[in-house]
Design a protein around this motif. Structure first.
Motif, PDB file in Angstrom:
ATOM      1  N   LEU A 193     -11.779  -4.529  15.734  1.00  0.00           N
ATOM      2  CA  LEU A 193     -10.922  -4.024  14.595  1.00  0.00           C
ATOM      3  C   LEU A 193     -11.561  -3.759  13.208  1.00  0.00           C
ATOM      4  N   ASN A 194     -11.484  -2.695  12.790  1.00  0.00           N
ATOM      5  CA  ASN A 194     -11.928  -2.243  11.344  1.00  0.00           C
ATOM      6  C   ASN A 194     -10.976  -2.107  10.338  1.00  0.00           C
ATOM      7  N   TRP A 195     -11.007  -3.075   9.304  1.00  0.00           N
ATOM      8  CA  TRP A 195      -9.867  -3.258   8.295  1.00  0.00           C
ATOM      9  C   TRP A 195      -9.556  -1.904   7.759  1.00  0.00           C
ATOM     10  N   PRO A 196     -10.947  -1.272   6.843  1.00  0.00           N
ATOM     11  CA  PRO A 196     -10.323  -0.129   6.191  1.00  0.00           C
ATOM     12  C   PRO A 196      -9.934   0.909   7.043  1.00  0.00           C
ATOM     13  N   HIS A 197     -10.361   1.218   8.333  1.00  0.00           N
ATOM     14  CA  HIS A 197      -9.850   2.381   9.018  1.00  0.00           C
ATOM     15  C   HIS A 197      -8.451   1.958   9.491  1.00  0.00           C
ATOM     16  N   LEU A 198      -8.042   0.770   9.830  1.00  0.00           N
ATOM     17  CA  LEU A 198      -6.701   0.561  10.343  1.00  0.00           C
ATOM     18  C   LEU A 198      -5.561   0.616   9.346  1.00  0.00           C
ATOM     19  N   ILE A 199      -5.906  -0.029   8.210  1.00  0.00           N
ATOM     20  CA  ILE A 199      -4.961  -0.164   7.090  1.00  0.00           C
ATOM     21  C   ILE A 199      -4.562   1.208   6.440  1.00  0.00           C
ATOM     22  N   THR A 200      -5.788   2.109   6.585  1.00  0.00           N
ATOM     23  CA  THR A 200      -5.429   3.494   6.133  1.00  0.00           C
ATOM     24  C   THR A 200      -4.556   3.951   7.236  1.00  0.00           C
ATOM     25  N   ALA A 201      -4.937   3.646   8.478  1.00  0.00           N
ATOM     26  CA  ALA A 201      -4.036   4.499   9.518  1.00  0.00           C
ATOM     27  C   ALA A 201      -2.615   4.107   9.493  1.00  0.00           C
ATOM     28  N   ILE A 202      -2.511   2.758   9.559  1.00  0.00           N
ATOM     29  CA  ILE A 202      -1.095   2.025   9.460  1.00  0.00           C
ATOM     30  C   ILE A 202      -0.284   2.601   8.383  1.00  0.00           C
ATOM     31  N   ALA A 203      -0.938   2.932   7.145  1.00  0.00           N
ATOM     32  CA  ALA A 203       0.017   3.303   5.924  1.00  0.00           C
ATOM     33  C   ALA A 203       0.144   4.858   6.310  1.00  0.00           C
ATOM     34  N   ALA A 204      -0.566   5.518   7.100  1.00  0.00           N
ATOM     35  CA  ALA A 204      -0.448   6.982   7.032  1.00  0.00           C
ATOM     36  C   ALA A 204       0.361   7.472   8.373  1.00  0.00           C
ATOM     37  N   ASP A 205       0.552   6.085   9.128  1.00  0.00           N
ATOM     38  CA  ASP A 205       1.717   6.431  10.034  1.00  0.00           C
ATOM     39  C   ASP A 205       3.124   5.934   9.914  1.00  0.00           C
ATOM     40  N   LEU A 206       3.059   5.132   8.809  1.00  0.00           N
ATOM     41  CA  LEU A 206       4.178   4.433   8.276  1.00  0.00           C
ATOM     42  C   LEU A 206       4.875   5.482   7.449  1.00  0.00           C
ATOM     43  N   LEU A 207       4.260   6.126   6.571  1.00  0.00           N
ATOM     44  CA  LEU A 207       4.903   7.044   5.600  1.00  0.00           C
ATOM     45  C   LEU A 207       5.641   8.099   6.453  1.00  0.00           C
ATOM     46  N   PRO A 208       5.275   8.864   7.478  1.00  0.00           N
ATOM     47  CA  PRO A 208       6.199   9.580   8.268  1.00  0.00           C
ATOM     48  C   PRO A 208       7.381   8.999   8.761  1.00  0.00           C
ATOM     49  N   GLY A 215       0.876  -1.253   0.057  1.00  0.00           N
ATOM     50  CA  GLY A 215      -0.058   0.033   0.161  1.00  0.00           C
ATOM     51  C   GLY A 215       0.731   1.295  -0.127  1.00  0.00           C
ATOM     52  N   VAL A 216       1.923   1.353   0.641  1.00  0.00           N
ATOM     53  CA  VAL A 216       2.837   2.411   0.796  1.00  0.00           C
ATOM     54  C   VAL A 216       3.325   2.685  -0.591  1.00  0.00           C
ATOM     55  N   CYS A 217       3.865   1.348  -1.169  1.00  0.00           N
ATOM     56  CA  CYS A 217       4.595   1.616  -2.272  1.00  0.00           C
ATOM     57  C   CYS A 217       3.716   2.226  -3.535  1.00  0.00           C
ATOM     58  N   LYS A 218       2.212   1.803  -3.479  1.00  0.00           N
ATOM     59  CA  LYS A 218       1.453   2.302  -4.399  1.00  0.00           C
ATOM     60  C   LYS A 218       1.168   3.792  -4.125  1.00  0.00           C
ATOM     61  N   ILE A 219       1.044   4.274  -2.838  1.00  0.00           N
ATOM     62  CA  ILE A 219       0.618   5.676  -2.593  1.00  0.00           C
ATOM     63  C   ILE A 219       2.012   6.219  -3.390  1.00  0.00           C
ATOM     64  N   ALA A 220       3.364   5.779  -2.801  1.00  0.00           N
ATOM     65  CA  ALA A 220       4.604   6.527  -3.153  1.00  0.00           C
ATOM     66  C   ALA A 220       4.642   6.623  -4.721  1.00  0.00           C
ATOM     67  N   THR A 221       4.380   5.381  -5.736  1.00  0.00           N
ATOM     68  CA  THR A 221       4.236   5.578  -6.798  1.00  0.00           C
ATOM     69  C   THR A 221       3.426   6.701  -7.543  1.00  0.00           C
ATOM     70  N   ALA A 222       2.078   6.374  -6.992  1.00  0.00           N
ATOM     71  CA  ALA A 222       1.025   7.781  -7.519  1.00  0.00           C
ATOM     72  C   ALA A 222       1.492   8.931  -7.004  1.00  0.00           C
ATOM     73  N   ARG A 223       2.137   9.119  -5.884  1.00  0.00           N
ATOM     74  CA  ARG A 223       2.230  10.494  -5.503  1.00  0.00           C
ATOM     75  C   ARG A 223       3.567  10.979  -6.351  1.00  0.00           C
ATOM     76  N   PHE A 224       4.489  10.147  -6.753  1.00  0.00           N
ATOM     77  CA  PHE A 224       5.524  10.447  -7.537  1.00  0.00           C
ATOM     78  C   PHE A 224       5.261  11.081  -8.868  1.00  0.00           C
ATOM     79  N   LEU A 225       4.170  10.202  -9.397  1.00  0.00           N
ATOM     80  CA  LEU A 225       3.699  10.645 -10.744  1.00  0.00           C
ATOM     81  C   LEU A 225       3.072  12.060 -10.482  1.00  0.00           C
ATOM     82  N   ILE A 226       2.221  12.281  -9.370  1.00  0.00           N
ATOM     83  CA  ILE A 226       1.523  13.612  -9.395  1.00  0.00           C
ATOM     84  C   ILE A 226       2.350  14.797  -9.024  1.00  0.00           C
ATOM     85  N   CYS A 227       3.622  14.348  -8.323  1.00  0.00           N
ATOM     86  CA  CYS A 227       4.607  15.557  -8.172  1.00  0.00           C
ATOM     87  C   CYS A 227       5.299  15.676  -9.396  1.00  0.00           C
TER      88      CYS A 227
END
Length: 1395
Positions: free
Chosen positions: A812-827, A679-691
């Motif tokens: 546990l709520n998978w959509p919320h947790l997976i989003t939060a984990i990715a958002a905390d891993l990026l920093p 998920g982090v890799c996908k975000i980074a790939t998309a954000r790289f293209l956006i930037c």
């Protein structure tokens, strides 16, 4: 500012394994009644999943655990997955021979103690009974990283037991061509299987509970009375007789109640029927065509493509989702089951949703959403979802599925085909291990089956297979490089195509799996599993297709409507740019980032190319879109803020132990780690293209200038600022994308242990290091490694940090947790954040190559943690053996100490440690590291540099000087070591270093250096150290005395040198009782004499060294008596002065000791410290009489022991045998005889007597003591006196001889002696008694020993019984009478003469 989207796009993330395929256990079942020809042939492949009821509970053993399966023909593959722990033995493959598994024919039921799997094939039904995880693992705390799956003991499950399977009977009316089925477990534990009846009813096969003996029964649910048919409005086809579609069920579902089960059948006649199993009656029939707008054509067609799904919510009740299939269109209808009084049921229509996709593969229903999976005309997978309660417009939300891989790999001229294809094949997230293995098997022409290869092994095998194929096809021996390159491309593209084919086959989606408890959505594919996760806002806008973006409700993005529209228009501009960029243009930006060139320049170049190649008027479209943006600068700023993860460093909040233990394994399994990091890799790939596109757009805005934006120079400056904010953002995402695709190296255990030792020196082991047993089983990317080992703990702690939250109440709520984990891993991965955990983790896990590349990519543009990066680069250089580069890095990092968090942790002072300046603490840590690794030259260089920092700190200076001394000494730089020693400001450390210098140089035998150093102000200390060492160590293995002697001689201090050698000789005599020790002792005394002879006579003396082996040494422990009390301090001894004469005596004594030891080796042990008197005795015993006499004369000792000893040896020889005679010649030869007789008659005994005789003649004594002692010794042993001895003694002391005879009661010899003596006095043989003139008036006076003669007469007179004694008495008496007369006469004559 930004509100979360109520609904937005989702993203597919693959859960495929990269390592060796999980070990699948094969089980084969051959039901006795199943025949190969029966049934309707092979059914379509299918898949499904099951979730444990407590999978969302934080304190449950089944947390985040689920089962999924795929069916293909007669084979069922079941896998149990966990997102928290790696399950062991979690996959089985069950083959049911001669049968075909029905689609959706696998059903899993859960009880308190068991997990029961019910399986339906076209000929059989089966039951597998397995233990529940809660029964396998009693504790609610999950702390292990691995756990056994419920399939572990599958071999013990008796699924071949007839009570656990049943052949579907050939009952009249059973629909053989239908694939619909349902199964459930009753409250009594019975296994129930529902199959459609051709007449529109349902057959139910009942297996008794697994632990109860019973028979299998079959029940048909059908309308039994006309009244019921009228009530439900249903009449079977056979009764109706019309030509419409039959009422055969095409989809069955079951809803279990406490003591009943509702069966729902969706039939070909487009009607939904509901049955009660307990009452065995149809409770409801609903015509679904009523909810279809245009149904005329549909009513006459059979509804074979219809699907039915159920969803139950305790609060909302039971929902039914129906897919109504029609050519070119489809419709979803959602109903809620409503019950009225008198047990009548009806459907409440909730929503109708329309779709244009052609082929529905599967859909899933929750109480609020529908998720659907299609295949479109181009064989592409399409997944969408919709919230049917809130989405009034009926707009489906997009899911970005994994696109099919590109069919060709683009190879540039500067790339090697093999390396490029290998990179494409083995890049994480592209090809699965199974696809590569299958392609390799085919490419290797079906050789032996290849199994269980690691990622690296697989890479080697693939390379080998393609290269072998290439070489096998070559017929010519010579061809050009270009031709060879073409061949390479041809064969590698062939293998790539093969992989692509199998990857597509394995990626074919079969089903959707929804976890209603955690809201997790999975896509079940032919070969693996993938997870669907929510998309972030920016990615959602950028990736959404144009038609959806245009209809996006702007108000849902930001609270400010105008800003929302600006951002959407801005994203549309970026999309236009992105779609126009060719692969060559994209490559320009990739290379700029890789080669550390400014991205702004690359963006400017790409913009120039876009304008030059604009054939489709894209620039005009962008201009027109830009016109719609009211405030482009503000919109760009908002977009940048949304993508920027720069944060302040925040401390972790401490959590209670039970919370930490419960969360210790949350999302810790390989699957979860893989998904999060993808998920982090996908975000980074998309954000790289956006930037990238944003940079290009900003360059365009700069070109357009005032045409687009009014505001003049200030706005131009703002644009420049935004440009410089976008560039680091792009580089940050480039770096994160690189790390997400960079594989970690597999590190040997010994390297990990060595690294652990180095980190313990730096005191970083608690945060970064992998434990030595931790090995990567499948290839991980470095981001996955970081998440698993370090980041996950931080993130989970942060997410569950609310203090008053009860874990048992948290779900546990998978959509919320997976989003939060990715958002905390990026920093944590963000390069410009002060936290330094990611690079630190790379160092701790020995990923040095990856760490070097990371720092290289970071270095030019990131100005945070510069010193920490230099430090880690230094560690990398140390590992690859480039020590001097490492030292440069460490020195560069020193300037940042005190400014960066990592370096501050590095230098934290331990309890009790003396605090110095931060930079000195840093140098100390680095010096320790270099010391442990073994780089003394670098230690010296760094310590020398550190001394300049410690100008005012004498303690630190002393430590550093000591360090420099130690390493110079280790390297053999003796002069530099001495110099460092002399510069040490701490006298105690200086003394320690001096002691070490002495010891080490002695051990290396580098004594010349040791002697010749000047020792300014250290002379006495050196002497003291060498003396204490000399007195403390073994004399023969160390030469400290000789060193001290050389030391004094070199300084012309001869008296000290003499004292040293004399003490050495004394100790040798006491402690080294060997021949070699005696030799050295003699040499020592000679050296001492030599020293004193070099001094003027008045100064030629030394002080007698202390006796005894124990000397007072600094630091020696006090001596104690046997009862533990300290012994009294010895009183001061009297000083004894030794002059040259005394030393010469000692030297002679030493030589004599050596002579004795050489003659008699056994005496060496006692001779060393013997006094002269003791030595005489030893010499006499050894027969060295000449030497003994010489010793006696030197030390002015009497010769009595010599004569007594020789006399005794003569006695022994007199009475000894031949052996004694032979032995005697040895000691006789060691003494010098006056003359040697070599005649045969001469024996050893004769020679001994002759030696004795010569000594008596040669060595005179007062009162002839030596004759006396010899005769006394002989007589005491009863040996007759030799005539020569008697004659010799008669001449000198006849009276004493008489007394000796009397002492030993030799009366006859005494009588004879008296008679002879009297005769001699009277003139007969007077010369034999040494009498010059006999008795006469004119001669000197003579005398007789009257007392002795009286004793003789008395003794003879007493023995009246012995005739011989009487005769002797008379003779003596008469002789005395005669003598008295003559004396009288002589006296008279004398008196006469005088008168």
């Amino acid at each position: 500012m930004a509100a979360a989207l109520a609904e937005r796009s989702w993203l597919e993330l693959s859960g495929a394994e990269r390592g060796p395929r999980r070990r699948v256990r094969e089980l084969v079942l051959s039901p006795p009644g199943a025949s190969a020809g029966s049934g309707a042939g092979r059914c379509a492949d299918s898949a499904g999943g099951f979730c444990y009821q407590e999978s969302a509970q934080l304190v449950s053993v089944t947390r985040n655990r689920f089962i999924h399966w795929t069916t293909s023909g007669d084979t069922l593959e079941l896998v149990e997955e966990s997102l928290d722990i790696n399950l062991l033995n979690n996959a089985i493959r069950l083959k049911i021979q001669n049968c075909s598994l029905l689609p959706r024919g696998v059903h899993v039921c859960e009880t308190q103690n068991l997990v029961v799997i019910l399986i339906v094939t076209n000929q059989t039904v089966h039951r597998l009974v397995l233990p529940h995880p809660a029964r396998m693992y009693r504790s609610e705390l999950i702390t292990e990283s691995q756990m056994q799956s419920i399939f572990t003991d599958i071999g013990k499950v008796n699924f071949r037991d007839p009570s656990n399977y049943h052949i579907i009977p050939s009952i009249p009316g059973l629909a053989s061509n239908s694939t619909a089925s349902a199964a459930w477990l009753s409250s009594d534990g019975e296994a129930l299987f529902a199959l459609p009846s051709a007449s529109g009813g349902i057959f139910v096969i009942r297996l008794p509970p697994h632990d109860v003996h019973g028979t299998v029964s079959v029940v048909e649910l059908k309308q039994s009375s006309v009244m019921q048919r009228l009530l439900t409005g249903w009449m079977p086809t056979a009764i109706r007789g019309d030509q419409g579609p039959s009422d055969l069920p095409v989809s069955l579902s079951v809803h279990c109640l406490e003591h009943d089960a509702f069966l729902f059948a969706l039939c070909q006649d487009h009607k939904l029927r509901m049955w009660s199993y307990k009452d065995q009656m149809c409770l409801m029939v609903a015509d679904l065509l009523e909810f279809v707008p245009v149904n005329k054509d549909l009513r006459l067609a059979a509804g074979t493509g219809h699907r039915l799904r159920l969803a139950y919510s305790q609060s909302l009740g039971l929902y039914l989702g129906v897919y109504m299939h029609a050519p070119k269109r489809g419709q979803f209808c959602v109903f809620q089951l409503v019950s009225t009084e008198s047990n009548r049921y009806s459907l409440d229509h909730i929503s109708s949703l329309f779709t244009s996709q052609e082929t529905l593969v599967d859909f899933a229903l929750t109480s609020a959403e529908i998720w659907a999976l299609w295949h479109d005309d181009e064989n592409q997978t399409v997944v969408k979802y919709i919230n049917f309660e809130q989405n009034i417009a009926g707009q489906w939300n997009h899911v970005f599925v994994q696109p099919l891989l590109e069919e060709e790999v683009d190879i540039r001229d500067d790339q090697d085909p093999r390396e490029t294809y290998l990179e494409s094949l083995f890049m994480p997230g592209r090809f699965t291990n199974a696809a590569l293995l299958k392609a390799l098997q085919i490419f290797s022409r079906g050789g032996e089956r290849i199994m269980d290869l690691t990622w690296d092994e697989l890479k080697k095998e693939v390379t080998l297979a393609v290269e072998n194929e290439l070489q096998g096809s070559v017929t010519e021996y010579e061809f050009s490089q270009e031709e060879f390159r073409q061949l390479q491309v041809e064969f590698w593209s062939k293998f790539y195509a093969c992989c692509l084919q199998y990857q597509e086959a394995l990626s074919r989606p079969l089903a959707l799996h929804l976890n209603p408890y955690t809201n997790m959505v999975c896509l079940l594919k032919k070969g693996f599993l993938s997870f669907l996760v929510p998309c972030s806002l920016v990615d959602h806008l950028y990736l959404l297709p144009d038609e959806h973006l245009l209809t996006e409700d702007d108000s849902t993005i930001f609270d400010d409507l105008e800003m929302s529209r600006d951002v959407v228009c801005l994203v549309q501009c970026l999309r236009l740019i992105g779609e126009s960029i060719s692969p060559e243009m994209a490559f320009i930006m990739e290379m700029a980032c890789s080669r550390l060139q400014p991205p702004e320049k690359a963006a400017e170049q790409i913009l120039g190319d876009l304008i030059a190649n604009d054939t489709e008027n894209v620039m005009e479209d962008i201009h027109s879109k830009l016109q719609e943006i009211r405030n482009p600068i503000h919109a760009i700023g908002v977009l940048i803020r949304e993508m920027d993860y720069e944060t302040e460093l925040e401390m972790e909040r401490a959590q209670p132990l039970n919370v930490r233990m419960n969360l210790s394994q949350l999302y810790g399994s390989g699957t979860a780690v893989n998904v999060v990091c993808q998920g982090v890799c996908k975000i980074a790939t998309a954000r790289f293209l956006i930037c990238r596109d944003l940079l290009i757009l900003q360059q365009l805005l700069l070109r357009l200038g005032d045409v687009m934006i009014s505001g003049g120079g200030q706005l131009f400056q703002t644009q420049q600022d935004l440009l410089h904010r976008t560039s680091p953002l792009l580089l940050s995402y480039y770096l994160i994308r690189w790390a997400s695709q960079c594989l970690a190296s597999d590190i040997p255990i010994d390297t990990l242990e060595s690294n652990l030792q180095h980190l313990s020196v730096l005191e970083l082991t608690d945060t970064t290091a992998l434990t030595p047993h931790k090995l990567v089983s499948s290839p991980q990317t470095v981001v996955e490694l970081f998440f698993q080992e370090v980041a996950r703990k931080h993130i989970i702690s942060h997410l569950f940090a609310q203090p008053n939250t009860s874990l048992s109440e948290t779900s546990l709520n998978w959509p919320h947790l997976i989003t939060a984990i990715a958002a905390d891993l990026l920093p944590l991965l963000w390069p410009s954040n002060p936290g330094f955990l990611f690079p630190e983790c790379l160092m701790g896990s020995c990923q040095y190559t990856q760490l070097q590349e990371y720092i290289r990519l970071l270095q030019p543009w990131c100005h945070v943690n510069v010193g920490s990066c230099r430090f880690l680069m230094g560690r990398c250089y140390l590992v690859i053996g480039e020590g001097h580069k490492a030292l440069d890095c460490f020195c560069q990092a020193a300037s940042e100490v005190g400014k960066e968090e990592f370096l501050d942790r590095l230098i934290r002072a331990e309890d009790g440690e003396m605090a110095s300046t931060p930079r000195l603490q840093y140098y100390d840590k680095v010096l320790r590291l270099l010391d442990v690794i073994g780089l003394p030259e670098l230690v010296i260089q760094l310590a020398t540099l550190a001394i300049t920092e410690a100008a005012d700190d004498w303690r630190s200076q002393a430590t550093l000087r000591t360090c420099i001394f130690k390493h110079h000494l280790d390297l053999g730089h003796n002069s530099q070591a001495y110099e460092a020693l002399t510069q040490n400001p701490d006298s105690s450390r200086q003394l320690d270093c001096l002691r070490q210098l002495v010891v080490v140089l002695c051990e290396r035998s580098q004594l010349q250096d040791l002697v010749e150093f000047p020792y300014v102000n250290l002379h006495n200390e050196v002497v003291g150290i060498i003396e204490s060492r000399a007195r403390a160590v073994d004399l023969m293995s160390h030469n400290y005395y000789e060193l001290l002697y050389a030391f004094h001689i070199y300084r012309h201090n001869y008296r000290k040198a003499g004292t040293v050698m004399f003490e050495y000789g004394m100790r040798l005599g006491r402690e080294v009782r060997t021949l070699r020790g005696l030799q050295k002792q003699g040499n020592c005394y000679l050296a001492a004499i030599n020293c004193l002879q070099l001094i003027r006579p008045e100064y030629a003396w030394i002080v007698q060294p202390a006796s005894g082996a124990v000397y007072e040494r600094p630091g020696a422990s006090p001596k104690r008596s046997h009862d533990g009390e300290c012994t009294a301090v010895p009183t001061a001894r009297q000083i004894e002065i030794l002059e040259l004469e005394d030393l010469e005596k000692e030297c002679m004594l030493a030589r004599i000791r050596l002579t004795l030891a050489q003659h008699e080796p056994s005496t060496a042990a006692v001779a060393g410290s013997s006094s002269p008197e003791e030595m005489v005795a030893l010499l006499v015993q050894a027969g060295l009489f000449d030497t003994a006499i010489s010793l006696c004369q030197t030390f002015k000792l009497p010769l009595t022991p010599v004569f007594e000893g020789l006399a005794f040896k003569c006695i022994k020889l007199q009475f000894g045998g031949e052996a004694a005679q032979a032995e005697a010649w040895d000691w006789l030869a060691a003494n010098q005889l006056c003359s040697v007789i070599t005649t045969k008659e001469s024996s050893a005994t004769d020679e001994a007597w002759r030696l004795l005789s010569s000594y008596l003649d040669k060595y005179k004594s007062q009162n002839h003591l030596y004759h006396h002692c010899v005769i006394n010794k002989l007589l005491s042993h009863g040996v007759p006196l030799p005539n020569w001895l008697i004659n010799s003694y008669k001449k000198v002391d006849a009276a004493e001889l008489l007394r000796l005879y009397l002492n030993f009661a030799l009366l006859e010899e005494a009588a004879d002696l008296v008679l002879e003596y009297v005769d001699a006095l009277l003139g007969k043989g007077h010369e034999h008694f040494g009498i010059e003139r006999p008795l006469s008036a004119i001669a000197p006076m003579v005398w007789l020993p009257y007392s002795a003669i009286d004793q003789l007469l008395h003794a003879l007179g007493k023995n009246t019984t012995n005739h011989h004694s009487i005769v002797l008495y008379q003779k003596v008496h008469d002789k005395l009478e005669d003598y008295q007369q003559k004396v009288d006469m002589a006296t008279r004559d004398l008196l006469y003469r005088r008168n």
